[in-house]
Design a protein around this motif. Structure first.
Motif, PDB file in Angstrom:
ATOM      1  N   GLU A   1      -2.331  -3.589  14.005  1.00 13.68           N
ATOM      2  CA  GLU A   1      -1.755  -2.309  14.364  1.00 13.68           C
ATOM      3  C   GLU A   1      -1.468  -1.255  13.139  1.00 13.68           C
ATOM      4  OE1 GLU A   1       2.351  -2.385  15.767  1.00 13.68           O
ATOM      5  OE2 GLU A   1       2.470  -4.512  15.507  1.00 13.68           O
ATOM      6  N   LEU A   2      -1.528  -2.078  12.031  1.00 13.80           N
ATOM      7  CA  LEU A   2      -1.498  -1.192  10.747  1.00 13.80           C
ATOM      8  C   LEU A   2      -2.745  -0.453  10.374  1.00 13.80           C
ATOM      9  CD1 LEU A   2       0.248  -3.604   8.500  1.00 13.80           C
ATOM     10  CD2 LEU A   2       1.469  -1.848   9.900  1.00 13.80           C
TER      11      LEU A   2
ATOM     12  N   LEU B   1      -5.940   1.764  -7.078  1.00 11.75           N
ATOM     13  CA  LEU B   1      -5.981   0.677  -5.746  1.00 11.75           C
ATOM     14  C   LEU B   1      -4.469   0.224  -5.594  1.00 11.75           C
ATOM     15  CD1 LEU B   1      -7.513  -1.329  -3.881  1.00 11.75           C
ATOM     16  CD2 LEU B   1      -7.432  -2.770  -5.833  1.00 11.75           C
ATOM     17  N   CYS B   2      -4.142   0.289  -4.293  1.00  8.00           N
ATOM     18  CA  CYS B   2      -2.589  -0.131  -3.726  1.00  8.00           C
ATOM     19  C   CYS B   2      -2.736  -1.314  -3.112  1.00  8.00           C
ATOM     20  CB  CYS B   2      -2.058   0.962  -2.991  1.00  8.00           C
ATOM     21  SG  CYS B   2      -1.768   2.808  -3.714  1.00  8.00           S
ATOM     22  N   LEU B   3      -1.972  -2.422  -3.528  1.00  4.30           N
ATOM     23  CA  LEU B   3      -1.795  -3.425  -2.759  1.00  4.30           C
ATOM     24  C   LEU B   3      -0.599  -3.391  -2.181  1.00  4.30           C
ATOM     25  CD1 LEU B   3      -2.617  -6.286  -5.914  1.00  4.30           C
ATOM     26  CD2 LEU B   3      -4.035  -5.183  -4.154  1.00  4.30           C
ATOM     27  N   PHE B   4      -1.053  -3.540  -0.523  1.00  2.20           N
ATOM     28  CA  PHE B   4       0.134  -3.205   0.217  1.00  2.20           C
ATOM     29  C   PHE B   4       0.583  -4.764   0.737  1.00  2.20           C
ATOM     30  CE2 PHE B   4       0.762  -1.650   5.026  1.00  2.20           C
ATOM     31  CZ  PHE B   4       2.208  -2.000   4.659  1.00  2.20           C
ATOM     32  N   VAL B   5       1.742  -5.015   0.199  1.00  2.00           N
ATOM     33  CA  VAL B   5       2.054  -6.377   0.492  1.00  2.00           C
ATOM     34  C   VAL B   5       3.041  -6.513   1.774  1.00  2.00           C
ATOM     35  CG1 VAL B   5       3.299  -8.533  -0.469  1.00  2.00           C
ATOM     36  CG2 VAL B   5       2.108  -6.971  -1.760  1.00  2.00           C
ATOM     37  N   VAL B   6       2.562  -7.524   2.777  1.00  2.00           N
ATOM     38  CA  VAL B   6       3.369  -7.622   3.923  1.00  2.00           C
ATOM     39  C   VAL B   6       3.855  -9.147   3.852  1.00  2.00           C
ATOM     40  CG1 VAL B   6       2.439  -5.885   5.299  1.00  2.00           C
ATOM     41  CG2 VAL B   6       1.259  -8.017   5.150  1.00  2.00           C
ATOM     42  N   ASP B   7       4.884  -9.423   4.797  1.00  2.00           N
ATOM     43  CA  ASP B   7       5.281 -10.827   4.864  1.00  2.00           C
ATOM     44  C   ASP B   7       4.591 -11.381   5.925  1.00  2.00           C
ATOM     45  OD1 ASP B   7       6.854 -13.114   5.390  1.00  2.00           O
ATOM     46  OD2 ASP B   7       8.878 -12.253   4.689  1.00  2.00           O
TER      47      ASP B   7
ATOM     48  N   ALA C   1       2.264   1.953   5.670  1.00  2.00           N
ATOM     49  CA  ALA C   1       0.915   2.315   6.248  1.00  2.00           C
ATOM     50  C   ALA C   1       0.849   3.644   6.394  1.00  2.00           C
ATOM     51  CB  ALA C   1       0.715   1.219   7.177  1.00  2.00           C
ATOM     52  N   GLU C   2       1.350   4.291   6.987  1.00  2.00           N
ATOM     53  CA  GLU C   2       1.206   5.861   7.307  1.00  2.00           C
ATOM     54  C   GLU C   2       1.394   6.447   5.944  1.00  2.00           C
ATOM     55  OE1 GLU C   2       0.287   9.290   8.930  1.00  2.00           O
ATOM     56  OE2 GLU C   2       0.273   7.275   9.969  1.00  2.00           O
ATOM     57  N   THR C   3       2.407   6.063   5.092  1.00  3.11           N
ATOM     58  CA  THR C   3       2.594   6.865   4.020  1.00  3.11           C
ATOM     59  C   THR C   3       1.500   6.871   2.805  1.00  3.11           C
ATOM     60  OG1 THR C   3       4.958   6.452   4.109  1.00  3.11           O
ATOM     61  CG2 THR C   3       4.281   7.012   1.845  1.00  3.11           C
ATOM     62  N   LEU C   4       0.944   5.253   2.881  1.00  4.56           N
ATOM     63  CA  LEU C   4      -0.064   5.072   2.183  1.00  4.56           C
ATOM     64  C   LEU C   4      -1.342   6.046   2.390  1.00  4.56           C
ATOM     65  CD1 LEU C   4       0.055   1.401   1.448  1.00  4.56           C
ATOM     66  CD2 LEU C   4      -0.244   3.015  -0.395  1.00  4.56           C
ATOM     67  N   ARG C   5      -1.787   5.862   3.770  1.00  2.84           N
ATOM     68  CA  ARG C   5      -2.861   6.695   4.281  1.00  2.84           C
ATOM     69  C   ARG C   5      -2.815   8.249   3.857  1.00  2.84           C
ATOM     70  NH1 ARG C   5      -3.154   2.979   8.668  1.00  2.84           N
ATOM     71  NH2 ARG C   5      -1.295   3.849   9.689  1.00  2.84           N
ATOM     72  N   ARG C   6      -1.735   8.885   3.783  1.00  2.00           N
ATOM     73  CA  ARG C   6      -1.402  10.157   3.394  1.00  2.00           C
ATOM     74  C   ARG C   6      -1.909  10.473   2.132  1.00  2.00           C
ATOM     75  NH1 ARG C   6       3.510  10.143   6.731  1.00  2.00           N
ATOM     76  NH2 ARG C   6       4.691   9.851   4.869  1.00  2.00           N
ATOM     77  N   THR C   7      -1.668   9.336   1.202  1.00  2.00           N
ATOM     78  CA  THR C   7      -1.851   9.688   0.017  1.00  2.00           C
ATOM     79  C   THR C   7      -3.402   9.414  -0.439  1.00  2.00           C
ATOM     80  OG1 THR C   7      -1.736   7.273  -0.841  1.00  2.00           O
ATOM     81  CG2 THR C   7       0.281   8.683  -0.796  1.00  2.00           C
ATOM     82  N   GLY C   8      -4.091   9.102   0.472  1.00  2.00           N
ATOM     83  CA  GLY C   8      -5.853   8.836   0.217  1.00  2.00           C
ATOM     84  C   GLY C   8      -6.001   7.821  -0.651  1.00  2.00           C
ATOM     85  N   ALA C   9      -5.197   6.905  -1.124  1.00  2.24           N
ATOM     86  CA  ALA C   9      -5.634   6.030  -2.055  1.00  2.24           C
ATOM     87  C   ALA C   9      -6.255   4.692  -1.307  1.00  2.24           C
ATOM     88  CB  ALA C   9      -4.241   5.339  -2.532  1.00  2.24           C
TER      89      ALA C   9
ATOM     90  N   VAL D   1       7.003  -5.377  10.892  1.00  4.91           N
ATOM     91  CA  VAL D   1       8.368  -4.771  10.956  1.00  4.91           C
ATOM     92  C   VAL D   1       8.024  -3.268  10.964  1.00  4.91           C
ATOM     93  CG1 VAL D   1       9.348  -6.949  10.129  1.00  4.91           C
ATOM     94  CG2 VAL D   1       8.796  -5.071   8.431  1.00  4.91           C
ATOM     95  N   PRO D   2       9.065  -2.588  11.366  1.00  7.95           N
ATOM     96  CA  PRO D   2       8.890  -1.038  11.542  1.00  7.95           C
ATOM     97  C   PRO D   2       8.592  -0.562   9.984  1.00  7.95           C
ATOM     98  CG  PRO D   2      10.817  -1.660  12.754  1.00  7.95           C
ATOM     99  CD  PRO D   2      10.199  -3.019  11.932  1.00  7.95           C
ATOM    100  N   GLU D   3       9.090  -1.219   8.908  1.00  7.18           N
ATOM    101  CA  GLU D   3       8.872  -0.648   7.502  1.00  7.18           C
ATOM    102  C   GLU D   3       7.521  -0.776   7.043  1.00  7.18           C
ATOM    103  OE1 GLU D   3      11.526  -2.515   8.203  1.00  7.18           O
ATOM    104  OE2 GLU D   3      13.323  -1.916   7.373  1.00  7.18           O
ATOM    105  N   ASP D   4       6.684  -1.802   7.757  1.00  4.97           N
ATOM    106  CA  ASP D   4       5.195  -1.976   7.269  1.00  4.97           C
ATOM    107  C   ASP D   4       4.582  -0.624   7.891  1.00  4.97           C
ATOM    108  OD1 ASP D   4       5.762  -4.324   6.030  1.00  4.97           O
ATOM    109  OD2 ASP D   4       5.387  -5.457   7.944  1.00  4.97           O
TER     110      ASP D   4
END
Length: 433
Positions: free
Chosen positions: A126-127, A76-82, A95-103, A88-91
């Protein structure tokens, strides 16, 4: 970066393990800690911040590789945002990187310091990861609710007895190759390596097995004198490194073969001996030395630091993974001897023979005598001499006994506590009439 991942990590494990600072990019190496989340045992990993910069430094590239490796291994990946900063663009990049991992992903909105922030999650739609779970890692707000959500997504785990692991701390000055040695021992890039001094900030621990022996290896931050007392990051890095020394079974002091032994190395060696830890020296970067003369190196080292006489010295190359098995073999030997009681009869015979050949101090008619020998403790081993008067056994005589014990029982690298206890009986003087 700087969304509060390390603060949340510390909050969940219940102690301040990760270094927290307002400056972005403080966390570099992924930091792992075993914990329980509502009864479920798991390994929690704090990663560095994943940026979307096109041009990245060597360190930033290493951070990215570790993050991706952690994502792929995670249940499980906890994707932490502010929540206060919004999307922000980094978010979007994360998000795109996480989706590619399938986690499996749980979106966590940090810095929800009040109820007004709970209602700001809609803009993160939008994420395409659902509404963020609002928490305040700093103040502990909604943390229990988050743990319930995490536990519900974790797989069931089987309980198993903790293995007795040999804990090795890799210590030394900045840029001597501590992280390279850690990676070479593990056979993978677990720690970020860079020519920039001070790359490692946290103490990074990893479990592994060698020759069916379970180990925990800890890569520590480089230790040096702080230039400024205001540098909190360096303060906590040094503090964690000293803590790693104290909690280890065996410390490996890494030296740079080109630079030899420095004053900074001596200070670290003194700290290892102060904590009574197993101790060996690994002289790294031997691949850079043409026509190496190991005997000459050792002679100069012991002339400069005679207190290291009883420390094994190994010559290694992390770059070529040479000498790593030797480090582990010596660590096992030192560890085993730290936990072994010496044969009582042989120990007594040795010490009584020393007393017969070398007389301790005398005072008037009183001559130092050894009445008994007791080996009462391990980790570190302690030997107690029961004597008629401890004042008659000065430090140089005790050092003579210690060196003979070390040579007889092969205790190189093993801390040894040797004490003489005993006071003379005071004679009652008759009062003169």
């Amino acid at each position: 970066p700087n969304v509060g991942k390390s603060t949340l990590f510390n909050r969940i494990i219940g102690r301040r393990m990760a270094i927290v600072d307002d400056r972005p990019g403080v966390t570099r190496d992924s930091l792992a800690a075993e914990c329980r989340i509502l009864g479920k045992r798991c390994m929690l990993v704090d990663t560095g911040g994943l940026s979307n910069f096109r041009r990245k430094s060597e360190i930033e590239q290493g951070v990215d590789r570790q993050i991706l490796a952690s994502m792929k291994r995670a249940a499980l990946c906890l994707f932490v945002v502010d929540l206060q900063a919004g999307v922000v663009p980094e978010d979007l990049h994360v998000a795109e990187t996480l989706r590619r991992t399938g986690a499996e992903i749980l979106l966590v909105g940090n810095k929800a310091d009040g109820e007004r922030h709970d209602r700001t999650g809609a803009e993160f739609s939008e994420l395409a990861l659902g509404e963020p779970f609002p928490v305040s890692a700093l103040h502990g707000r909604n943390i229990l609710d988050l743990l319930e959500a995490v536990a519900a997504r974790l797989p069931e785990t089987r309980e198993h007895a903790d293995e007795e692991r040999i804990r090795i701390a890799i210590v030394g000055r900045p840029n001597v190759g501590k992280s390279s040695i850690t990676n070479a021992v593990l056979g993978q890039e677990r720690c970020i390596v860079s020519a920039e001094p001070g790359t490692t900030r946290d103490s990074i621990s990893c479990d592994f097995s060698w020759d069916e022996v379970p180990f925990t290896i800890v890569d520590t931050a480089g230790q040096r004198r702080r230039k400024s007392k205001a540098d909190d990051i360096e303060y906590y890095s040094i503090s964690r490194a000293r803590s790693a020394i104290k909690r280890s079974n065996v410390c490996v002091l890494v030296l740079d073969a080109e630079q030899g032994l420095t004053e900074g190395d001596k200070r670290i060696a003194s700290a290892i001996q102060e904590f009574d830890r197993g101790f060996l020296i690994a002289v790294n970067k031997m691949d850079l030395i043409k026509n190496p003369n190991m005997d000459y190196f050792i002679k100069n080292l012991l002339t400069d630091a005679p207190f290291l006489r009883n420390t094994p010295i190994l010559f290694v190359s992390a770059m070529h993974r040479e000498g790593m098995d030797s480090i582990l073999k010596h660590a096992v030997d030192i560890h085993d001897r730290m936990f072994t009681l010496l044969p009582q009869d042989l120990l007594e015979n040795l010490i009584y023979d020393i007393r017969a050949m070398f007389s301790p101090r005398s005072q008037g008619r009183l001559i130092g005598e050894i009445k008994g020998v007791l080996h009462d403790k391990v980790d570190p081993p302690r030997i107690v001499l029961q004597v008629n008067d401890s004042d008659l056994f000065p430090p140089d005589y005790m050092k003579l006994i210690e060196n003979r014990i070390r040579d007889a029982f092969n205790l190189a690298g093993v801390p040894l506590q040797l004490e003489a206890i005993g006071k003379p009986k005071m004679k009652n003087k008759k009062r003169k009439k």
